[in-house]
Design a protein around this motif. Structure first.
Motif, PDB file in Angstrom:
ATOM      1  N   TYR B  53      39.683  12.923  -4.044  1.00 50.96           N
ATOM      2  CA  TYR B  53      39.276  11.774  -3.243  1.00 50.96           C
ATOM      3  C   TYR B  53      40.496  11.118  -2.611  1.00 50.96           C
ATOM      4  N   ARG B  54      41.581  11.052  -3.372  1.00 53.88           N
ATOM      5  CA  ARG B  54      42.776  10.376  -2.858  1.00 53.88           C
ATOM      6  C   ARG B  54      43.441  11.195  -1.749  1.00 53.88           C
ATOM      7  N   VAL B  55      43.277  12.517  -1.806  1.00 56.42           N
ATOM      8  CA  VAL B  55      43.880  13.359  -0.778  1.00 56.42           C
ATOM      9  C   VAL B  55      43.052  13.356   0.504  1.00 56.42           C
ATOM     10  N   HIS B  56      41.732  13.373   0.299  1.00 56.74           N
ATOM     11  CA  HIS B  56      40.827  13.600   1.416  1.00 56.74           C
ATOM     12  C   HIS B  56      40.886  12.482   2.434  1.00 56.74           C
ATOM     13  N   ARG B  57      41.215  12.825   3.687  1.00 54.90           N
ATOM     14  CA  ARG B  57      41.161  11.810   4.730  1.00 54.90           C
ATOM     15  C   ARG B  57      40.963  12.444   6.087  1.00 54.90           C
ATOM     16  N   TRP B  58      40.583  11.648   7.024  1.00 57.16           N
ATOM     17  CA  TRP B  58      40.341  12.178   8.356  1.00 57.16           C
ATOM     18  C   TRP B  58      40.638  11.124   9.402  1.00 57.16           C
ATOM     19  N   GLU B  59      40.877  11.589  10.598  1.00 60.30           N
ATOM     20  CA  GLU B  59      41.208  10.689  11.686  1.00 60.30           C
ATOM     21  C   GLU B  59      40.714  11.313  12.975  1.00 60.30           C
ATOM     22  N   VAL B  60      40.203  10.487  13.870  1.00 54.95           N
ATOM     23  CA  VAL B  60      39.812  10.989  15.180  1.00 54.95           C
ATOM     24  C   VAL B  60      40.529  10.165  16.227  1.00 54.95           C
ATOM     25  N   SER B  61      41.289  10.827  17.085  1.00 51.92           N
ATOM     26  CA  SER B  61      41.929  10.100  18.179  1.00 51.92           C
ATOM     27  C   SER B  61      41.202  10.467  19.463  1.00 51.92           C
ATOM     28  N   ALA B  62      41.719  10.030  20.580  1.00 51.08           N
ATOM     29  CA  ALA B  62      41.050  10.308  21.848  1.00 51.08           C
ATOM     30  C   ALA B  62      41.056  11.801  22.152  1.00 51.08           C
ATOM     31  N   THR B  63      42.080  12.515  21.670  1.00 49.31           N
ATOM     32  CA  THR B  63      42.221  13.909  22.084  1.00 49.31           C
ATOM     33  C   THR B  63      42.143  14.909  20.937  1.00 49.31           C
ATOM     34  N   ALA B  64      42.083  14.452  19.704  1.00 47.92           N
ATOM     35  CA  ALA B  64      42.128  15.428  18.605  1.00 47.92           C
ATOM     36  C   ALA B  64      41.434  14.931  17.351  1.00 47.92           C
ATOM     37  N   VAL B  65      41.112  15.879  16.465  1.00 43.24           N
ATOM     38  CA  VAL B  65      40.541  15.557  15.165  1.00 43.24           C
ATOM     39  C   VAL B  65      41.532  16.027  14.109  1.00 43.24           C
ATOM     40  N   GLY B 118      31.638  13.807   2.253  1.00 41.81           N
ATOM     41  CA  GLY B 118      31.409  12.542   1.574  1.00 41.81           C
ATOM     42  C   GLY B 118      31.496  11.306   2.455  1.00 41.81           C
ATOM     43  N   LEU B 119      31.094  11.443   3.700  1.00 35.94           N
ATOM     44  CA  LEU B 119      30.993  10.254   4.544  1.00 35.94           C
ATOM     45  C   LEU B 119      29.644   9.606   4.272  1.00 35.94           C
ATOM     46  N   ASP B 120      29.554   8.267   4.434  1.00 33.72           N
ATOM     47  CA  ASP B 120      28.197   7.758   4.273  1.00 33.72           C
ATOM     48  C   ASP B 120      27.418   8.041   5.550  1.00 33.72           C
ATOM     49  N   ARG B 121      26.120   8.128   5.397  1.00 33.30           N
ATOM     50  CA  ARG B 121      25.249   8.696   6.418  1.00 33.30           C
ATOM     51  C   ARG B 121      25.449   8.101   7.801  1.00 33.30           C
ATOM     52  N   THR B 122      25.508   6.788   7.863  1.00 33.51           N
ATOM     53  CA  THR B 122      25.597   6.151   9.188  1.00 33.51           C
ATOM     54  C   THR B 122      26.945   6.445   9.843  1.00 33.51           C
ATOM     55  N   THR B 123      28.019   6.391   9.045  1.00 36.28           N
ATOM     56  CA  THR B 123      29.338   6.702   9.594  1.00 36.28           C
ATOM     57  C   THR B 123      29.345   8.128  10.115  1.00 36.28           C
ATOM     58  N   ALA B 124      28.766   9.023   9.336  1.00 33.58           N
ATOM     59  CA  ALA B 124      28.757  10.430   9.708  1.00 33.58           C
ATOM     60  C   ALA B 124      28.023  10.628  11.024  1.00 33.58           C
ATOM     61  N   LEU B 125      26.863   9.992  11.161  1.00 35.60           N
ATOM     62  CA  LEU B 125      26.092  10.146  12.393  1.00 35.60           C
ATOM     63  C   LEU B 125      26.865   9.595  13.581  1.00 35.60           C
ATOM     64  N   ALA B 126      27.502   8.452  13.373  1.00 33.40           N
ATOM     65  CA  ALA B 126      28.287   7.850  14.455  1.00 33.40           C
ATOM     66  C   ALA B 126      29.426   8.793  14.844  1.00 33.40           C
ATOM     67  N   LEU B 127      30.047   9.406  13.822  1.00 36.25           N
ATOM     68  CA  LEU B 127      31.162  10.320  14.061  1.00 36.25           C
ATOM     69  C   LEU B 127      30.711  11.531  14.867  1.00 36.25           C
ATOM     70  N   VAL B 128      29.543  12.074  14.471  1.00 33.15           N
ATOM     71  CA  VAL B 128      29.004  13.234  15.195  1.00 33.15           C
ATOM     72  C   VAL B 128      28.801  12.868  16.665  1.00 33.15           C
ATOM     73  N   ASP B 129      28.205  11.686  16.881  1.00 32.25           N
ATOM     74  CA  ASP B 129      27.981  11.224  18.252  1.00 32.25           C
ATOM     75  C   ASP B 129      29.274  11.145  19.034  1.00 32.25           C
ATOM     76  N   GLU B 130      30.263  10.514  18.394  1.00 31.26           N
ATOM     77  CA  GLU B 130      31.541  10.288  19.054  1.00 31.26           C
ATOM     78  C   GLU B 130      32.183  11.621  19.422  1.00 31.26           C
ATOM     79  N   LEU B 131      32.208  12.560  18.445  1.00 33.98           N
ATOM     80  CA  LEU B 131      32.850  13.851  18.670  1.00 33.98           C
ATOM     81  C   LEU B 131      32.140  14.624  19.767  1.00 33.98           C
ATOM     82  N   THR B 132      30.817  14.631  19.711  1.00 34.77           N
ATOM     83  CA  THR B 132      30.068  15.374  20.719  1.00 34.77           C
ATOM     84  C   THR B 132      30.348  14.823  22.104  1.00 34.77           C
TER      85      THR B 132
END
Lengths: 486, 143
Positions: B53-65, B118-132
């Protein structure tokens, strides 16, 4: 609408011959049976059936190439219609067996990058007259590359870069083919022994001197080398690499001649194979990293079979347009990486040394010590070579990596074909400040990889190849790498 | 969620190991070994998920994941937005119980996708939207 076209009528000859070959066992059976009971209508049927099948195949297969699509119809009872848009055509391969070549024909296989392996799903035109086939290939490939490459317009002279010379045969015994051939020889010998059913008595074994063993070993080696040479000749004789318009053509084969074409825009990079044995003979081989062509079809991405290192350098320069990726200096990985190579090799050797030590302690024969010594020497030699091989660089727009020893290879991948980075480090690597770097791409093995790069060097490489991509996470990534070290 | 997943796995291993120990090992060592195995499994079950859990992280910028995952071997993956081919949203049984989800971003390479677990559902959906949305803006076939 473009009219539907048939294959070449000369296939009326080829099909019956190939069908006849397929039916040969049946035919022989029929002839023998016919000979016993007097020739009857059966023998005639035996010959007629294959010929008939050939004719049916010819009559039912039609194709057409229109402005936007290639279409192929075939089958008598079960009709197949295959159709693909022209801009999906990725490769156009020509191949011609001995019969085809005698009649001046060539089979065209159109690759679309589809994963279907079923032979029914392949766009295969078997066969067209040779000139038609090359014209068709040019037409299909032009549509992809022609628009972007001004040199492709008009005439399209074929520029040959390298051709096969008999000198290349020198390198055949140094490729992995010898091992394959040796395996084949051993297997054949086993089969033969079983077939002949030799009874070996104890006296026979006693009578076998070292001279006999040596003779057998030398004989097997000679046979293996001969097989490797023959194999090399069969696949690579007549090899030629040439550039025509926006595509590279690779032609090779002694009997069956294959011609594969690689679209320039999809040529992401090259892999220069430098296995230990081939390095001893000063040879190299070159393969292409082609977008959309996985490693499972590596055979169609050969740019140069085992050949002189100088030729390999020429090919790389011609294909990439620059000599730097093949010969430029690489950044070495330093002490920490070298230490890791040695610890890993010695740990491997320990698997042999420790049991031997135990054996000796328990009063085993002294020649056991020789095995342990040999294992140590091999491990040290491997580690030295592996440490020396490790390197990476960003040269002239290519990400270049080199690693390995027995199967060393130097990969060059165009920066614009890098579609991501994977940085992987175990706890040990993090302690040593190292990271394994992989630049991912859409072709070949899917990545170009090198182990144990110092973290800073890895980030320098990544930001040189893809400016601004890794940088936005760079400081963060760097800090985390440090934080983890603690 | 990882606690539970690993906990289940570890429990199975612990039970297996102690049975093996009890069956095969001579009497005096039997219980000691079984105890050791259970202890090891419990430690793993407690430590690994926390570490992960402490290692796992993610970031989305304008141009990359960007993702980082793993525990012993840690892997960081970066993919430019222009090369993103698909964005998957998945929820396993356990994940649904906790209202969590996994987002998987694939590129044309065979070298593996980027996974954010392990994202919570709403964050995950928002992320999918953003990435798409971001991936859609880029021209070309992403190879």
């Amino acid at each position: 609408m473009t009219p539907w076209q048939r294959l070449d009528p000369r296939m009326l000859l080829v099909h019956p011959i190939t069908e006849l070959v397929k039916f040969l066992p049946v035919l022989i059976g029929l002839l023998i049976a016919g000979g016993a009971s007097g020739t009857g209508p059966w023998a005639l049927l035996g010959v007629g059936l294959p010929v008939g099948l050939g004719v049916v195949r010819y009559l039912t297969t039609t194709y057409r190439v229109s402005e936007a699509r290639v279409e192929l119809k075939r089958g008598l009872l079960q009709r197949h219609t295959l159709s693909t848009p022209l801009d999906r055509v990725r490769t156009v391969d020509l191949s011609a067996s001995l019969i085809h070549r005698l009649l001046g024909l060539a089979t065209v296989v159109i690759g679309t990058g589809s994963v279907a392996t079923d032979s029914d799903e392949r766009l295969e035109l078997d066969a067209l007259p040779r000139e038609h086939a090359t014209a068709l290939r040019e037409h299909l490939l032009q549509r992809r590359g022609g628009a972007t490459d001004p040199a492709a317009v008009g005439g399209n002279p074929e520029v040959v870069v390298v051709t096969f010379t008999p000198r290349w045969l020198w390198y055949a015994p140094f490729s992995g083919a010898v091992l394959v051939a040796a395996g084949a020889v051993a297997a054949a010998a086993g089969q033969l022994a079983e077939f002949v059913d030799i009874r070996i008595t104890e006296d026979d074994i006693a009578g076998i001197g070292p001279g006999f063993v040596l003779a057998v070993a030398v004989g097997a080696l000679v046979l293996a080398v001969a097989l490797a040479l023959a194999g090399y000749l069969l696949t690579n004789a007549g090899f030629a690499l040439s550039r025509q318009g926006a595509a590279w053509h690779v032609r090779r084969g002694l009997l069956t001649r294959r011609e594969t074409s690689i679209d320039v825009t999809r040529l992401a990079g090259v892999t220069i194979g430098e296995p230990a044995a081939l390095r001893l003979a000063r040879g190299r081989k070159v393969g292409a990293i082609v977008t959309g062509l996985g490693s499972d079809r590596a055979g169609s991405a050969v740019l140069l079979p085992p050949a002189p290192a100088r030729t390999a350098a020429e090919v790389t320069r011609a294909v990439l347009g620059t000599a730097a990726p093949a010969s430029g200096p690489l950044v070495r990985h330093g002490r920490a990486a070298t230490t890791r190579r040695f610890t890993r090799a010695l740990l491997g050797a320990a698997l042999v040394v420790v049991p031997v030590g135990v054996g000796l302690a328990l009063g085993g024969p002294t020649w056991l010590a020789a095995i342990a010594a040999a294992a140590l020497v091999v491990a040290l030699a491997l580690a030295t070579d592996r440490a020396r091989s490790l390197g990476h660089a960003h040269l002239d727009g290519y990400v270049v990596t080199r690693s390995g020893s027995v199967l060393r290879s130097r990969d060059a991948l165009g920066s614009e074909h890098v579609i991501g980075w994977n940085l992987r480090a175990t706890w040990f690597q993090r302690r040593a400040g190292l990271v394994s770097v992989a630049a991912t791409t859409a072709g070949g093995k899917g990545r170009v990889e090198v182990a144990d790069v110092p973290v800073e060097a890895a980030l320098v490489l990544a930001s040189a190849a893809t400016p601004g991509l890794v940088d936005q996470f760079l400081d963060v990534a760097h800090d985390r790498a440090r934080e983890v070290v603690r | 969620m990882w606690q539970l997943e690993i906990g289940l796995e570890a429990a199975a291993v612990a039970v297996g190991a102690s049975i093996a120990a009890v069956v095969w090992v001579a009497d005096p060592w039997r219980w000691l070994l079984a105890g050791g195995a259970i202890l090891a499994c419990v430690t793993v079950a407690v430590v690994v998920p926390v570490w992960r859990y402490r290692v796992h992280r993610w970031e989305v910028s304008a141009t990359a994941v960007y993702t980082q995952r793993g525990w012993w071997a840690r892997e960081r993956r970066i993919a430019p937005m222009s090369r993103v081919q698909t964005v998957d949203f998945a929820q396993g049984v356990l994940a649904r119980v906790f209202g969590l989800a996994t987002v998987t971003v694939t590129t044309a390479s065979a070298a593996g996708p980027l996974q954010i677990e392990g994202l919570d559902r709403t964050t995950a959906l928002a992320l999918v939207d953003e990435l798409t949305r971001k991936a859609d803006l880029v021209e070309g076939d992403a190879t």
